[in-house]
Design a protein around this motif. Structure first.
Motif, PDB file in Angstrom:
ATOM      1  N   LEU A   1     115.931  57.614  84.571  1.00 39.40           N
ATOM      2  CA  LEU A   1     115.258  58.054  85.784  1.00 39.40           C
ATOM      3  C   LEU A   1     114.177  57.071  86.231  1.00 39.40           C
ATOM      4  O   LEU A   1     113.608  56.340  85.407  1.00 39.40           O
ATOM      5  CB  LEU A   1     114.628  59.426  85.556  1.00 39.40           C
ATOM      6  CG  LEU A   1     115.612  60.579  85.327  1.00 39.40           C
ATOM      7  CD1 LEU A   1     114.879  61.821  84.847  1.00 39.40           C
ATOM      8  CD2 LEU A   1     116.385  60.880  86.608  1.00 39.40           C
ATOM      9  N   PRO A   2     113.877  57.063  87.528  1.00 36.75           N
ATOM     10  CA  PRO A   2     112.762  56.244  88.028  1.00 36.75           C
ATOM     11  C   PRO A   2     111.439  56.676  87.417  1.00 36.75           C
ATOM     12  O   PRO A   2     111.296  57.806  86.919  1.00 36.75           O
ATOM     13  CB  PRO A   2     112.788  56.515  89.541  1.00 36.75           C
ATOM     14  CG  PRO A   2     114.143  57.043  89.823  1.00 36.75           C
ATOM     15  CD  PRO A   2     114.574  57.784  88.595  1.00 36.75           C
ATOM     16  N   VAL A   3     110.476  55.785  87.484  1.00 39.81           N
ATOM     17  CA  VAL A   3     109.159  56.031  86.867  1.00 39.81           C
ATOM     18  C   VAL A   3     108.061  55.856  87.902  1.00 39.81           C
ATOM     19  O   VAL A   3     108.066  54.894  88.678  1.00 39.81           O
ATOM     20  CB  VAL A   3     108.916  55.052  85.700  1.00 39.81           C
ATOM     21  CG1 VAL A   3     107.493  55.208  85.163  1.00 39.81           C
ATOM     22  CG2 VAL A   3     109.924  55.292  84.588  1.00 39.81           C
TER      23      VAL A   3
ATOM     24  N   VAL B   1     101.534  45.764  81.346  1.00 40.85           N
ATOM     25  CA  VAL B   1     102.281  45.256  80.189  1.00 40.85           C
ATOM     26  C   VAL B   1     102.439  46.350  79.128  1.00 40.85           C
ATOM     27  O   VAL B   1     103.557  46.737  78.781  1.00 40.85           O
ATOM     28  CB  VAL B   1     101.591  44.015  79.577  1.00 40.85           C
ATOM     29  CG1 VAL B   1     102.352  43.555  78.322  1.00 40.85           C
ATOM     30  CG2 VAL B   1     101.522  42.887  80.593  1.00 40.85           C
ATOM     31  N   ASP B   2     101.324  46.851  78.612  1.00 40.46           N
ATOM     32  CA  ASP B   2     101.386  47.818  77.515  1.00 40.46           C
ATOM     33  C   ASP B   2     102.023  49.140  77.940  1.00 40.46           C
ATOM     34  O   ASP B   2     102.884  49.675  77.234  1.00 40.46           O
ATOM     35  CB  ASP B   2      99.978  48.087  76.966  1.00 40.46           C
ATOM     36  CG  ASP B   2      99.398  46.890  76.233  1.00 40.46           C
ATOM     37  OD1 ASP B   2     100.168  46.195  75.553  1.00 40.46           O
ATOM     38  OD2 ASP B   2      98.180  46.651  76.361  1.00 40.46           O
ATOM     39  N   VAL B   3     101.587  49.684  79.062  1.00 43.99           N
ATOM     40  CA  VAL B   3     102.131  50.975  79.506  1.00 43.99           C
ATOM     41  C   VAL B   3     103.618  50.874  79.841  1.00 43.99           C
ATOM     42  O   VAL B   3     104.417  51.697  79.370  1.00 43.99           O
ATOM     43  CB  VAL B   3     101.311  51.531  80.689  1.00 43.99           C
ATOM     44  CG1 VAL B   3     101.992  52.767  81.285  1.00 43.99           C
ATOM     45  CG2 VAL B   3      99.898  51.892  80.228  1.00 43.99           C
ATOM     46  N   PRO B   4     104.065  49.885  80.647  1.00 44.31           N
ATOM     47  CA  PRO B   4     105.512  49.780  80.896  1.00 44.31           C
ATOM     48  C   PRO B   4     106.334  49.576  79.622  1.00 44.31           C
ATOM     49  O   PRO B   4     107.432  50.122  79.493  1.00 44.31           O
ATOM     50  CB  PRO B   4     105.614  48.572  81.829  1.00 44.31           C
ATOM     51  CG  PRO B   4     104.309  48.540  82.541  1.00 44.31           C
ATOM     52  CD  PRO B   4     103.305  48.954  81.504  1.00 44.31           C
TER      53      PRO B   4
ATOM     54  N   TRP C   1     105.644  50.693  76.617  1.00 44.41           N
ATOM     55  CA  TRP C   1     105.727  51.988  75.922  1.00 44.41           C
ATOM     56  C   TRP C   1     106.731  52.897  76.631  1.00 44.41           C
ATOM     57  O   TRP C   1     107.524  53.590  75.980  1.00 44.41           O
ATOM     58  CB  TRP C   1     104.351  52.651  75.894  1.00 44.41           C
ATOM     59  CG  TRP C   1     104.343  53.938  75.121  1.00 44.41           C
ATOM     60  CD1 TRP C   1     104.052  54.103  73.800  1.00 44.41           C
ATOM     61  CD2 TRP C   1     104.667  55.243  75.631  1.00 44.41           C
ATOM     62  NE1 TRP C   1     104.176  55.433  73.450  1.00 44.41           N
ATOM     63  CE2 TRP C   1     104.552  56.153  74.543  1.00 44.41           C
ATOM     64  CE3 TRP C   1     105.035  55.734  76.877  1.00 44.41           C
ATOM     65  CZ2 TRP C   1     104.788  57.532  74.690  1.00 44.41           C
ATOM     66  CZ3 TRP C   1     105.284  57.099  77.028  1.00 44.41           C
ATOM     67  CH2 TRP C   1     105.160  57.975  75.944  1.00 44.41           C
ATOM     68  N   ILE C   2     106.717  52.896  77.949  1.00 44.58           N
ATOM     69  CA  ILE C   2     107.643  53.750  78.704  1.00 44.58           C
ATOM     70  C   ILE C   2     109.087  53.354  78.412  1.00 44.58           C
ATOM     71  O   ILE C   2     109.941  54.205  78.135  1.00 44.58           O
ATOM     72  CB  ILE C   2     107.346  53.640  80.215  1.00 44.58           C
ATOM     73  CG1 ILE C   2     105.979  54.271  80.534  1.00 44.58           C
ATOM     74  CG2 ILE C   2     108.442  54.324  81.023  1.00 44.58           C
ATOM     75  CD1 ILE C   2     105.519  54.041  81.958  1.00 44.58           C
ATOM     76  N   ARG C   3     109.388  52.059  78.448  1.00 42.83           N
ATOM     77  CA  ARG C   3     110.760  51.615  78.201  1.00 42.83           C
ATOM     78  C   ARG C   3     111.199  51.924  76.775  1.00 42.83           C
ATOM     79  O   ARG C   3     112.381  52.194  76.519  1.00 42.83           O
ATOM     80  CB  ARG C   3     110.875  50.108  78.448  1.00 42.83           C
ATOM     81  CG  ARG C   3     110.657  49.687  79.902  1.00 42.83           C
ATOM     82  CD  ARG C   3     110.992  48.219  80.085  1.00 42.83           C
ATOM     83  NE  ARG C   3     110.677  47.761  81.425  1.00 42.83           N
ATOM     84  CZ  ARG C   3     109.563  47.111  81.745  1.00 42.83           C
ATOM     85  NH1 ARG C   3     108.660  46.828  80.807  1.00 42.83           N
ATOM     86  NH2 ARG C   3     109.344  46.720  82.993  1.00 42.83           N
ATOM     87  N   THR C   4     110.246  51.907  75.844  1.00 40.00           N
ATOM     88  CA  THR C   4     110.564  52.132  74.438  1.00 40.00           C
ATOM     89  C   THR C   4     110.748  53.606  74.116  1.00 40.00           C
ATOM     90  O   THR C   4     111.597  53.964  73.281  1.00 40.00           O
ATOM     91  CB  THR C   4     109.444  51.558  73.546  1.00 40.00           C
ATOM     92  OG1 THR C   4     109.258  50.170  73.841  1.00 40.00           O
ATOM     93  CG2 THR C   4     109.780  51.715  72.071  1.00 40.00           C
ATOM     94  N   HIS C   5     109.990  54.474  74.760  1.00 40.70           N
ATOM     95  CA  HIS C   5     109.956  55.877  74.362  1.00 40.70           C
ATOM     96  C   HIS C   5     110.642  56.839  75.341  1.00 40.70           C
ATOM     97  O   HIS C   5     110.937  57.982  74.960  1.00 40.70           O
ATOM     98  CB  HIS C   5     108.503  56.327  74.183  1.00 40.70           C
ATOM     99  CG  HIS C   5     107.813  55.681  73.019  1.00 40.70           C
ATOM    100  ND1 HIS C   5     107.255  54.427  73.094  1.00 40.70           N
ATOM    101  CD2 HIS C   5     107.599  56.122  71.754  1.00 40.70           C
ATOM    102  CE1 HIS C   5     106.715  54.113  71.923  1.00 40.70           C
ATOM    103  NE2 HIS C   5     106.916  55.114  71.094  1.00 40.70           N
TER     104      HIS C   5
ATOM    105  N   ALA D   1     113.811  55.764  80.909  1.00 35.73           N
ATOM    106  CA  ALA D   1     113.470  55.216  82.221  1.00 35.73           C
ATOM    107  C   ALA D   1     114.487  54.167  82.644  1.00 35.73           C
ATOM    108  O   ALA D   1     115.133  53.536  81.802  1.00 35.73           O
ATOM    109  CB  ALA D   1     112.078  54.586  82.172  1.00 35.73           C
ATOM    110  N   THR D   2     114.627  54.000  83.943  1.00 36.47           N
ATOM    111  CA  THR D   2     115.479  52.922  84.439  1.00 36.47           C
ATOM    112  C   THR D   2     114.938  51.586  83.940  1.00 36.47           C
ATOM    113  O   THR D   2     113.724  51.371  83.889  1.00 36.47           O
ATOM    114  CB  THR D   2     115.508  52.920  85.975  1.00 36.47           C
ATOM    115  OG1 THR D   2     114.162  52.889  86.472  1.00 36.47           O
ATOM    116  CG2 THR D   2     116.198  54.150  86.507  1.00 36.47           C
ATOM    117  N   LEU D   3     115.830  50.696  83.574  1.00 37.03           N
ATOM    118  CA  LEU D   3     115.427  49.428  82.979  1.00 37.03           C
ATOM    119  C   LEU D   3     115.381  48.286  83.982  1.00 37.03           C
ATOM    120  O   LEU D   3     114.666  47.314  83.791  1.00 37.03           O
ATOM    121  CB  LEU D   3     116.406  49.071  81.842  1.00 37.03           C
ATOM    122  CG  LEU D   3     116.477  50.096  80.704  1.00 37.03           C
ATOM    123  CD1 LEU D   3     117.521  49.659  79.682  1.00 37.03           C
ATOM    124  CD2 LEU D   3     115.123  50.281  80.049  1.00 37.03           C
TER     125      LEU D   3
END
Length: 435
Positions: free
Chosen positions: A208-210, A278-281, A283-287, A290-292
């Motif tokens: 999903l979009p973020v 950097v850090d927040v995106p 974490w989002i991609r890892t956990h 979210a769309t990549l």
């Protein structure tokens, strides 16, 4: 206890009863002389002078703190000023009733004064809408720690177009509080708040979009989703679109309520910009599922967070293709330009000028497929001109731009709720969630 913390204090029975009690207490103090030693005419004169004097003090304080010292970094509305003045009028009358009074009546007058102060504070809160419940006013979060366990989206994850909601899909999304470490930036942030829509809570979820959302300053990460009811708007959108809505992450861009890092990297307040981009995106991609690929990530916020959204969204078109700025400013600010340059940019006026969203837009124009939503309360005389200018600048830079002006609101939660509701629909539709 949880029931008490959830009691509403911006509308409903508690507000009505408080107003009635304060009105009754004021009338009682006015018509009852404190003791027999007062002549009726003398008490009438003293009570009138005390009430008027209290009102003058309240008027003077609103001028000093807001108009002169600019303590709140926003203009107080006539309603807020009226409540402050009314509170001091009541306190002035209560103080006068203590003079030549018995100790019992003196205690009653003190209690009445406390009631007037509390009622005035409630009236201010009703107008601003910052604390919807007793728990929020006490700083107690209603968001649970951690996220619900979710399935990982694999290579066979359904696309947005092919998504079909399963029968057991929840009817609402879920909120949770999580720690997002500043691994690269070193930025020390308070826990973030995450919203997962119903589709994300199923056994085979789509990616999903973020939307990254930020509070104002002072503020807490949960404010956009809880206080300003973005979470409720997301649930409503998902209910009409097969359980689909953006994943929303509300990180802490401040570090502390009394600090404004201005969403830049600096020695003064840490590397806030790197943390958010950097850090927040990462974490989002890892956990999260979210769309990549680029093209379906957005950034938004209110007040100081809105300013950050315009900065970061304009600066990083490779990451964000959507901006939602509710009542942001023309540039990062610690007060006056002189103070901001000296304290926030180490005296570098050129760096200060380059950090303005308009300057960033000019440097990165033209934008190919960026949607930008700018909103403001119609009565927000301080921030409205800046939002109008930013909308014009974004349009000139090639962004698909929308301007929202909310009637009968100012720099307050009532405006932000409507801006978020309408902005969410525009951005989610832009990402194709309405198909």
């Amino acid at each position: 206890m949880n029931v008490l913390l959830g009691v509403g204090i911006t509308d409903g029975p508690v507000v009505i009863v408080t107003y009635l009690l304060a009105g009754a207490a004021f009338v009682l103090l006015l018509v009852r002389r404190p003791s027999r030693r007062w002549r009726r005419m003398s008490w009438a004169a003293v009570s009138a002078v005390s009430a008027v004097g209290g009102g003058v003090i309240g008027l003077g304080l609103t001028w000093l703190l807001s108009d002169r010292l600019d303590l709140f970094d926003a203009d107080l509305t006539p309603v807020v000023r009226g409540w402050i003045i009314a509170g001091f009028v009541g306190v002035g009358l209560a103080v006068a009733s203590i003079i030549r009074s018995t100790w019992r009546r003196a205690i009653g007058s003190v209690l009445a004064a406390a009631l007037f102060v509390g009622t005035a504070a409630m009236g201010v809160n009703v107008d601003f809408g910052q604390y919807p419940t007793i728990g929020s006013a006490l700083g107690i979060s209603s968001v649970k720690e951690g996220l619900p366990s979710t399935a990982r989206a694999g290579a066979d994850a359904p696309t947005i177009d092919s998504w079909r909601p399963p029968a057991d899909m929840p009817s609402r999304g879920a909120l949770g509080s999580v720690d997002i470490p500043g691994t690269v930036s070193g930025f020390r942030a308070r826990p973030a708040v995450v919203y997962l829509p119903p589709a994300a809570l199923t056994r085979n979820p789509p990616r999903l979009p973020v939307l990254i959302m930020m509070s104002g300053q002072p503020g807490r990460p949960e404010n956009p989703l809880v206080v300003d009811r973005l979470g409720a708007h997301l649930d409503a959108y998902a209910a009409e679109h097969r359980g689909l809505a953006p994943i929303v992450v509300s990180p802490d861009q401040l570090g502390s309520p009394d600090i404004n890092p201005m969403c830049i990297d600096s020695a003064r307040a840490g590397n806030s910009a790197t943390y958010l981009t950097v850090d927040v995106p990462h974490w989002i991609r890892t956990h999260l599922n979210a769309t990549l690929s680029p093209g379906s990530w957005g950034v938004g916020g209110l007040s100081q967070g809105g300013t950050c959204a315009s900065q970061l969204g304009a600066e990083h078109p490779e990451l964000f293709d959507a901006i939602l700025d509710a009542s942001g400013q023309l540039h990062p600010s610690l007060g006056s330009d002189e103070k901001t340059i000296a304290e926030g940019f180490g005296g570098d006026a050129a760096a200060f000028a380059a950090a303005a969203p308009a300057a960033i837009m000019t440097a990165h124009a033209p934008y190919k497929d960026t949607i930008a939503v700018f909103g403001v309360g119609a009565l927000d005389v301080r921030f409205k001109p800046g939002i109008e200018t930013l909308a014009s600048d974004a349009r000139a830079a090639g962004m698909t731009t929308h301007y929202i002006e909310v009637p009968n609101t100012a720099h307050d939660s009532h405006a932000w709720r409507q801006i978020f509701a309408r902005g969410l629909t525009l951005i989610a539709d832009h990402w194709g969630l309405d198909r």
